[in-house]
Design an enzyme around this catalytic site. Structure first.
Site, mmCIF file in Angstrom:
data_model
loop_
_atom_site.group_PDB
_atom_site.id
_atom_site.type_symbol
_atom_site.label_atom_id
_atom_site.label_comp_id
_atom_site.label_asym_id
_atom_site.label_seq_id
_atom_site.Cartn_x
_atom_site.Cartn_y
_atom_site.Cartn_z
ATOM 1 N N GLU A 270 0.798 -1.222 0.000
ATOM 2 C CA GLU A 270 0.000 0.000 0.000
ATOM 3 C C GLU A 270 0.829 1.271 0.000
ATOM 4 O O GLU A 270 0.490 2.258 0.678
ATOM 5 C CB GLU A 270 -0.922 -0.012 1.219
ATOM 6 N N ASN A 271 1.920 1.315 -0.763
ATOM 7 C CA ASN A 271 2.741 2.522 -0.804
ATOM 8 C C ASN A 271 1.874 3.720 -1.183
ATOM 9 O O ASN A 271 1.155 3.682 -2.174
ATOM 10 C CB ASN A 271 3.857 2.345 -1.825
ATOM 11 N N HIS A 294 -8.429 -3.861 -0.797
ATOM 12 C CA HIS A 294 -7.660 -3.971 0.448
ATOM 13 C C HIS A 294 -6.552 -2.916 0.498
ATOM 14 O O HIS A 294 -6.416 -2.186 1.493
ATOM 15 C CB HIS A 294 -7.064 -5.375 0.559
ATOM 16 N N GLU A 295 -5.768 -2.828 -0.564
ATOM 17 C CA GLU A 295 -4.670 -1.857 -0.569
ATOM 18 C C GLU A 295 -5.199 -0.430 -0.533
ATOM 19 O O GLU A 295 -4.603 0.451 0.099
ATOM 20 C CB GLU A 295 -3.774 -2.078 -1.785
ATOM 21 N N HIS A 298 -6.068 0.630 2.922
ATOM 22 C CA HIS A 298 -4.884 1.016 3.698
ATOM 23 C C HIS A 298 -4.616 2.522 3.624
ATOM 24 O O HIS A 298 -3.881 3.056 4.467
ATOM 25 C CB HIS A 298 -3.659 0.272 3.182
ATOM 26 N N GLU A 317 -4.031 -4.098 9.814
ATOM 27 C CA GLU A 317 -4.633 -5.084 8.913
ATOM 28 C C GLU A 317 -6.061 -5.478 9.266
ATOM 29 O O GLU A 317 -6.870 -5.741 8.378
ATOM 30 C CB GLU A 317 -3.745 -6.325 8.843
ATOM 31 N N ASP A 374 8.255 -9.976 10.457
ATOM 32 C CA ASP A 374 7.525 -10.702 9.411
ATOM 33 C C ASP A 374 6.776 -11.903 9.975
ATOM 34 O O ASP A 374 5.810 -12.374 9.372
ATOM 35 C CB ASP A 374 8.485 -11.167 8.311
ATOM 36 N N TYR A 382 -4.774 -10.081 10.213
ATOM 37 C CA TYR A 382 -5.752 -9.731 9.183
ATOM 38 C C TYR A 382 -7.160 -10.195 9.568
ATOM 39 O O TYR A 382 -8.086 -9.390 9.675
ATOM 40 C CB TYR A 382 -5.372 -10.390 7.857
ATOM 41 N N ARG A 555 4.933 -14.786 -5.263
ATOM 42 C CA ARG A 555 4.045 -14.359 -4.181
ATOM 43 C C ARG A 555 4.095 -15.358 -3.026
ATOM 44 O O ARG A 555 3.741 -16.530 -3.184
ATOM 45 C CB ARG A 555 2.624 -14.221 -4.719
#
Length: 603
Positions: A270-271, A294-295, A298, A317, A374, A382, A555
């Site tokens: 989500e930059n 979703h992004e 954010h 999240e 991480d 989430y 991914r």
């Protein structure tokens, strides 16, 4: 500068060496040259500072695998100062401690990155959709420090401007105001006037083109990918408008997407102003665009109000998943959103089973000190976070919860939030207004206890009921070709596949594949749900497609379960290591950090 960042509370961050209570960074001027031959960025970072007192004579920054050439005071050409890199920690990197003089208002660090910098993914032309090399960054959670000396904590926000020099055949983009076309010099200038944390710093360089979708939205991609991407994201402007209707104005001016090459390790990142997305959502029927919702969500939850530390990741999240599904419901109807909710709930229970129902890692409030953050980027933050909000909605009603969330985003814009502060706010603004409500919610069972509280609202999907009926009919002997599936979406197919028995015969798998063509599907979600069944049954016709998928797609959401499924087969470790040896150069460090331990490093 936008927003009341001075009011942001300072919370101790176990994943940063920074000491922002004494000196914090406020504005960055970045000047970098991108060198594909050496796979390095080189230049200088100038930080404007805010000092709590002249008596505080040291600035602490985070760094990891950076080569520091010099540090000067007040201007890039100013007097040199004393600096020191502390011994390296495998997770946190090195503290960069800079001595400040009385009156110092800024410092400049001249540096270069390492070729193996964990945030930077350097791709050869063969790894892209075109004929040019490609670079992209992935700074979340604590990888910004591998390409920028910074206070790499989500609780520290700053504005920035940047000059980036790249080969003239390539376009540079950042999480900032962006160009739409290349220039002849290969020199690009960027500004981000809204303050962001370091994990939202982003850079991409490649043979990229732009297609506008509305006055404030558009998509960048490699030229070969751009037409399909522009078609897939036609609903982008309605998504932004829908989000604004729910929770207030979009505060970042533009909302553009960048479709990256397949090695990108996440579904999306989500930059601000420029969401990075995986090409695995280009299904051709807009069926996987909930990831974009979703992004986009954010832009409020995470980018506007940010978790203060990675122990509070659920605040980013959980709210975002809830918001995403509200956007999808408003655009496509409640039955569609219900499917997403059930799929998320299935993923949540799978993660609970993997971690263990009593594991502290299934709490919403995490304790990740001494560990890579991480490890907290999983379905607990989430889906359990979303489930808490869904249960709260059930108890207080959607209108009251919407008012609460909208006000929460408005009051805390451009600030960080830790779990304790959020609980205080939630009680004051909502729970304490109705005696007994906190007890009904079992709030602290969600926050600091494992598993899912018994009060959780059940989730169901009427569209999935038809899927389950079809699956039962097949299990009872009906040929796969006789099932009525013509109107099924990707979500219905994934639900169908996820509910199949873990062990099927090769004949059963072949019946399904002959009827529905799973092995030849162009839909990554369907393939990721199908391949474990094919592997478990020893269905050889899927082997080549699986290997092609593992070689092409980076991914992590897909890779980890697929390698686990491969490892569980006879001779699986040899097969997995053979594929991984070829595929690993295509994967980002975010993925290899997990897979090296799971599969083993290539010989």
């Amino acid at each position: 500068m936008t927003g009341p960042t001075a009011a942001t509370p300072l919370v101790s961050d176990p994943h940063s060496y920074a000491r922002p209570a004494g000196v914090r960074v406020r504005h960055l001027t970045l000047d970098l040259t991108v060198d594909f031959a050496s796979r390095t960025l080189a230049g200088q970072a100038t930080w404007e500072l805010e000092r709590s007192s002249e008596a505080v004579a040291e600035l602490w920054l985070d760094s990891r695998d950076l080569h520091i050439d010099a540090v000067t005071l007040d201007t890039p050409d100013g007097p040199a100062t004393t600096w020191e890199l502390a011994p390296a920690d495998a997770i946190l990197g090195q503290a960069l401690r800079v001595q400040l003089a009385p009156g110092t208002q800024s410092i400049s660090v001249r540096y270069r990155t390492s070729p193996g910098a964990a945030a930077l993914q350097w791709l050869t032309p063969e790894q892209t959709a075109g004929t040019q090399p490609f670079l992209f960054t992935q700074s979340q959670a604590i990888l910004a420090r591998t390409w920028l000396p910074c206070q790499d904590s989500p609780g520290v926000r700053f504005t920035y401007e940047a000059t980036v020099r790249v080969p003239p055949s390539l376009l540079a983009l950042m999480s900032a105001e962006n160009p739409h076309t290349r220039n002849a010099l290969g020199e690009y200038h960027f500004q981000m006037t809204q303050p962001i944390p370091a994990y939202l710093m982003a850079l991409a360089v490649g043979d990229l083109a732009f297609a506008p979708l509305s006055g404030r939205t558009g998509v960048y991609a490699e030229p070969a990918t751009l037409p399909s991407a522009a078609g897939e994201f036609q609903d982008l402007e309605p998504m932004v408008a829908t989000a604004e209707e729910l929770y207030g104005p979009y505060r970042w001016e533009r909302y553009d997407l960048l479709v990256l090459p397949p090695s990108f390790p996440f579904g999306g990142m989500e930059n601000p102003r420029l969401t990075f997305v995986t090409p695995t959502i280009l299904a051709g029927d807009r069926s996987l665009t909930s990831l974009v919702a979703h992004e986009l969500a954010h832009s409020w939850s995470g980018n506007l109000v940010t978790n203060a530390t990675w122990n509070d990741f659920w605040l980013n999240e959980g709210f975002t998943v809830y918001f995403e599904r509200r956007i999808m419901e408003k655009l496509y109807g409640r039955p569609y959103a219900d499917m997403l909710q059930v799929l998320g709930n299935t993923a949540l229970h799978h993660t609970l089973a993997e971690l263990g129902e009593t594991s502290p890692d299934t709490h919403l409030r995490l304790h990740l000190a001494g560990r890579d953050p991480d490890e907290g980027l999983n379905e607990i933050a989430y889906e359990k976070g979303d489930y808490l909000l869904l249960t709260l909605e059930h108890l207080v009603g959607r209108p009251r919860l919407d008012v609460f969330i909208k006000e929460y985003f408005t009051r805390h814009s451009f600030q960080s939030m830790d779990t304790s502060s959020f609980l205080t706010y939630l009680r004051r603004e909502l729970l304490d207004l109705e005696p007994g409500l906190e007890g009904q919610l079992q709030l602290m069972a969600w926050i600091d206890q494992p598993g899912i509280p018994a009060v959780a609202t059940p989730v169901e999907s009427e569209r999935f009921a038809a899927v389950e009926a079809a699956r039962r009919a097949w299990q009872q002997g009906a040929p796969a070709a006789s099932l009525v599936t013509a109107d099924w979406s990707s979500h219905e197919w994934v639900h169908f596949l996820q509910g199949l028995p873990p062990k099927m015969t090769p004949a059963q798998v072949a019946d399904l594949d002959a009827a529905f063509g799973f092995t030849a599907s162009g839909n990554s979600e369907i393939l990721a749900a199908w391949f474990p069944h094919a592997l478990a049954a020893g269905y050889a016709p899927a082997n080549a497609a699986l290997e092609k998928f593992l070689l092409r797609v980076g991914r992590r959401k897909f890779l980890v379960p697929l390698y686990k499924a491969l490892l569980a087969t006879p001779d699986g470790r040899h097969r997995a290591q053979t594929v991984y040896a070829q595929a690993r150069p295509n994967y980002h460090s975010v993925a290899t950090g997990t897979l090296d331990a799971l599969v083993g490093l290539p010989a």
